[in-house]
Scaffold this active site. Structure first.
Site, PDB file in Angstrom:
ATOM      1  CD  GLN A 100     -28.543  -7.271  33.767  1.00  0.00           C
ATOM      2  OE1 GLN A 100     -28.219  -6.927  32.640  1.00  0.00           O
ATOM      3  NE2 GLN A 100     -27.654  -7.702  34.636  1.00  0.00           N
ATOM      4  CG  ASN A 101     -31.130 -13.445  36.073  1.00  0.00           C
ATOM      5  OD1 ASN A 101     -30.487 -13.060  35.105  1.00  0.00           O
ATOM      6  ND2 ASN A 101     -30.575 -13.984  37.133  1.00  0.00           N
ATOM      7  CG  ASP A 103     -34.145 -16.866  36.912  1.00  0.00           C
ATOM      8  OD1 ASP A 103     -34.400 -16.085  37.852  1.00  0.00           O
ATOM      9  OD2 ASP A 103     -32.962 -17.120  36.574  1.00  0.00           O
ATOM     10  CG  HIS A 118     -33.885  -7.363  31.197  1.00  0.00           C
ATOM     11  ND1 HIS A 118     -32.598  -7.837  31.058  1.00  0.00           N
ATOM     12  CD2 HIS A 118     -33.802  -6.031  31.014  1.00  0.00           C
ATOM     13  CE1 HIS A 118     -31.773  -6.834  30.806  1.00  0.00           C
ATOM     14  NE2 HIS A 118     -32.481  -5.720  30.782  1.00  0.00           N
ATOM     15  CB  CYS A 126     -52.299 -10.170  24.070  1.00  0.00           C
ATOM     16  SG  CYS A 126     -53.035  -9.872  22.450  1.00  0.00           S
ATOM     17  CB  CYS A 155     -58.042  -9.753  21.212  1.00  0.00           C
ATOM     18  SG  CYS A 155     -56.257  -9.820  21.034  1.00  0.00           S
ATOM     19  N   GLY A 192     -22.908 -11.734  38.837  1.00  0.00           N
ATOM     20  CA  GLY A 192     -23.195 -12.597  37.687  1.00  0.00           C
ATOM     21  C   GLY A 192     -23.729 -11.872  36.476  1.00  0.00           C
ATOM     22  CG  ASN A 218     -18.661 -12.345  36.810  1.00  0.00           C
ATOM     23  OD1 ASN A 218     -18.126 -13.347  36.348  1.00  0.00           O
ATOM     24  ND2 ASN A 218     -19.510 -11.593  36.123  1.00  0.00           N
TER      25      ASN A 218
HETATM   26  P1  NAD Z   1     -24.562 -12.485  30.718  1.00  0.00           P
HETATM   27  O1  NAD Z   1     -24.944 -13.841  30.221  1.00  0.00           O
HETATM   28  O2  NAD Z   1     -24.250 -11.429  29.737  1.00  0.00           O
HETATM   29  O3  NAD Z   1     -23.305 -12.621  31.704  1.00  0.00           O
HETATM   30  C1  NAD Z   1     -23.259 -13.627  32.688  1.00  0.00           C
HETATM   31  C2  NAD Z   1     -22.136 -13.324  33.640  1.00  0.00           C
HETATM   32  O4  NAD Z   1     -22.219 -14.265  34.703  1.00  0.00           O
HETATM   33  C3  NAD Z   1     -20.744 -13.456  33.009  1.00  0.00           C
HETATM   34  O5  NAD Z   1     -20.002 -12.280  33.324  1.00  0.00           O
HETATM   35  C4  NAD Z   1     -20.155 -14.698  33.721  1.00  0.00           C
HETATM   36  O6  NAD Z   1     -18.756 -14.575  33.935  1.00  0.00           O
HETATM   37  C5  NAD Z   1     -20.901 -14.669  35.034  1.00  0.00           C
HETATM   38  N1  NAD Z   1     -21.009 -15.963  35.725  1.00  0.00           N
HETATM   39  C6  NAD Z   1     -20.973 -17.221  35.177  1.00  0.00           C
HETATM   40  N2  NAD Z   1     -21.120 -18.147  36.146  1.00  0.00           N
HETATM   41  C7  NAD Z   1     -21.259 -17.467  37.314  1.00  0.00           C
HETATM   42  C8  NAD Z   1     -21.457 -17.869  38.667  1.00  0.00           C
HETATM   43  N3  NAD Z   1     -21.548 -19.161  39.017  1.00  0.00           N
HETATM   44  N4  NAD Z   1     -21.552 -16.901  39.623  1.00  0.00           N
HETATM   45  C9  NAD Z   1     -21.460 -15.591  39.294  1.00  0.00           C
HETATM   46  N5  NAD Z   1     -21.272 -15.156  38.026  1.00  0.00           N
HETATM   47  C10 NAD Z   1     -21.184 -16.082  37.056  1.00  0.00           C
HETATM   48  O7  NAD Z   1     -25.744 -12.073  31.694  1.00  0.00           O
HETATM   49  P2  NAD Z   1     -26.446 -10.687  31.931  1.00  0.00           P
HETATM   50  O8  NAD Z   1     -25.430  -9.649  32.189  1.00  0.00           O
HETATM   51  O9  NAD Z   1     -27.505 -10.983  32.915  1.00  0.00           O
HETATM   52  O10 NAD Z   1     -27.131 -10.297  30.542  1.00  0.00           O
HETATM   53  C11 NAD Z   1     -27.822 -11.244  29.803  1.00  0.00           C
HETATM   54  C12 NAD Z   1     -29.277 -10.953  29.557  1.00  0.00           C
HETATM   55  O11 NAD Z   1     -29.856 -12.229  29.381  1.00  0.00           O
HETATM   56  C13 NAD Z   1     -30.036 -10.365  30.680  1.00  0.00           C
HETATM   57  O12 NAD Z   1     -30.852  -9.433  30.080  1.00  0.00           O
HETATM   58  C14 NAD Z   1     -30.929 -11.471  31.240  1.00  0.00           C
HETATM   59  O13 NAD Z   1     -32.264 -11.007  31.289  1.00  0.00           O
HETATM   60  C15 NAD Z   1     -30.948 -12.508  30.215  1.00  0.00           C
HETATM   61  N6  NAD Z   1     -30.788 -13.891  30.712  1.00  0.00           N
HETATM   62  C16 NAD Z   1     -31.536 -14.300  31.775  1.00  0.00           C
HETATM   63  C17 NAD Z   1     -31.384 -15.591  32.261  1.00  0.00           C
HETATM   64  C18 NAD Z   1     -32.228 -16.003  33.442  1.00  0.00           C
HETATM   65  O14 NAD Z   1     -33.299 -15.441  33.656  1.00  0.00           O
HETATM   66  N7  NAD Z   1     -31.743 -16.956  34.243  1.00  0.00           N
HETATM   67  C19 NAD Z   1     -30.467 -16.463  31.682  1.00  0.00           C
HETATM   68  C20 NAD Z   1     -29.728 -16.016  30.565  1.00  0.00           C
HETATM   69  C21 NAD Z   1     -29.896 -14.702  30.115  1.00  0.00           C
HETATM   70 ZN    ZN Z   2     -55.288  -9.937  23.107  1.00  0.00          ZN
END
Ligand code: NAD
Ligand code: ZN
Length: 250
Positions: A100-101, A103, A118, A126, A155, A192, A218
């Site tokens: 879901q990240n 990054d 995501h 655009c 555009c 996580g 987690n």
């Molecule tokens: P979330 O923020 O809802 O939940 C984060 C979870 O990580 C929590 O349950 C927490 O207890 C746990 N956590 C905290 N520290 C940890 C560690 N060191 N090791 C393992 N787990 C740990 O995150 P989500 O469920 O990914 O949903 C959030 C949305 O936000 C996603 O859609 C994501 O795309 C986006 N997001 C992305 C980034 C990124 O790309 N790095 C950062 C923040 C949010």
């Molecule tokens: Zn465009």
């Protein structure tokens, strides 16, 4: 932490692994989570304003400034959790990371089969013609105002981050790849994620019902813990290297 021997056996005998990661796996790279921690982003910002299409179209400068403030476009480095996942790949027939990240830390760590449901922070898109450009072509460090918003080089319409906001569809190709990995997996890691947004609940429920071993990493319990055969309570940057050692020593 002691890894139960029954889990070590499952880790060694599995062939097809599905890894579902969320913001927590990048926490030890210095990126904030959205939920679950004191410094979580949604404790400070309103997701309705900063992470929806409606919010963006009513005030794009505010959303770009939010992206800058949460370090969406600054370059964090993979942590030992990302690096351990990348090394695990070679021990299995398939090893798919569905993240879901936005990054790019799994790819930077060397993982080769990464499905980003995501979107991604290395591109911007655009809002009109869909053209994508590398985010690195733009300066995201300054204050955005209505007069200096990034505009499409094809555009002239507004660019937006190439990420999925609340209320938007998940990319179809990514979901198809995730579903294929889900069907074949005999081991699932849920790492996580609070499990409160798209997909997580369905992925873990399906894997558990199909008989795969579900392992959650987690420090806290989440809405997916219910489906986990094992909950390893701790930071993924510490636990994943221990799991890699099991494979290396087998
Ligand atoms: P979330 O923020 O809802 O939940 C984060 C979870 O990580 C929590 O349950 C927490 O207890 C746990 N956590 C905290 N520290 C940890 C560690 N060191 N090791 C393992 N787990 C740990 O995150 P989500 O469920 O990914 O949903 C959030 C949305 O936000 C996603 O859609 C994501 O795309 C986006 N997001 C992305 C980034 C990124 O790309 N790095 C950062 C923040 C949010
Ligand atoms: Zn465009």
């Amino acid at each position: 932490m002691n890894i139960p021997s029954s889990l070590a056996d499952k880790i060694k005998s599995a062939r097809n692994v599905f890894v579902f990661t969320g913001a927590g796996v990048s926490k030890e790279s210095g990126l904030s989570t959205f939920r679950g921690d004191d410094d979580s982003i949604w404790n400070k910002y309103d997701p309705e304003i900063n992470a929806t299409p409606e919010g963006f179209y009513s005030n794009p400068a505010l959303v770009w400034n939010f992206c800058r403030d949460i370090n969406l476009f600054t370059h964090a480095k993979p942590n030992p959790g990302h690096l351990a996942l990348a090394q695990m790949e070679s021990y299995y027939d398939t090893f798919t990371i569905v993240t879901q990240n936005v990054d790019c830390l799994h790819e930077q760590a060397g993982s080769t089969d990464v499905v980003k449901i995501h979107g991604t922070c290395d591109l911007i898109r655009c809002t009109k013609c869909g053209h994508r450009a590398p985010a690195s072509n733009f300066d995201f460090t300054h204050e955005f105002t209505p007069d200096n918003l990034p505009k499409c080089e094809k555009c002239g319409a507004l660019y937006r981050p190439d990420i999925v906001w609340f209320g938007e569809y998940l990319p179809e190709e990514a979901i198809n790849r995730a579903s294929a990995a889900l069907q074949r997996c005999d081991l699932m890691y849920v790492i996580g994620t609070s499990g409160e947004v798209s997909g997580g609940y369905g992925f873990a429920q399906h894997a558990a019902a199909a008989g795969a071993t579900v392992v959650e990493i987690n420090p806290k319990r989440s809405s997916l813990t219910y489906f986990a055969d094992y909950h390893l309570a701790g930071p993924s940057g510490e636990i994943l290297p221990l799991l890699l050692d099991i494979l290396k020593n087998s």
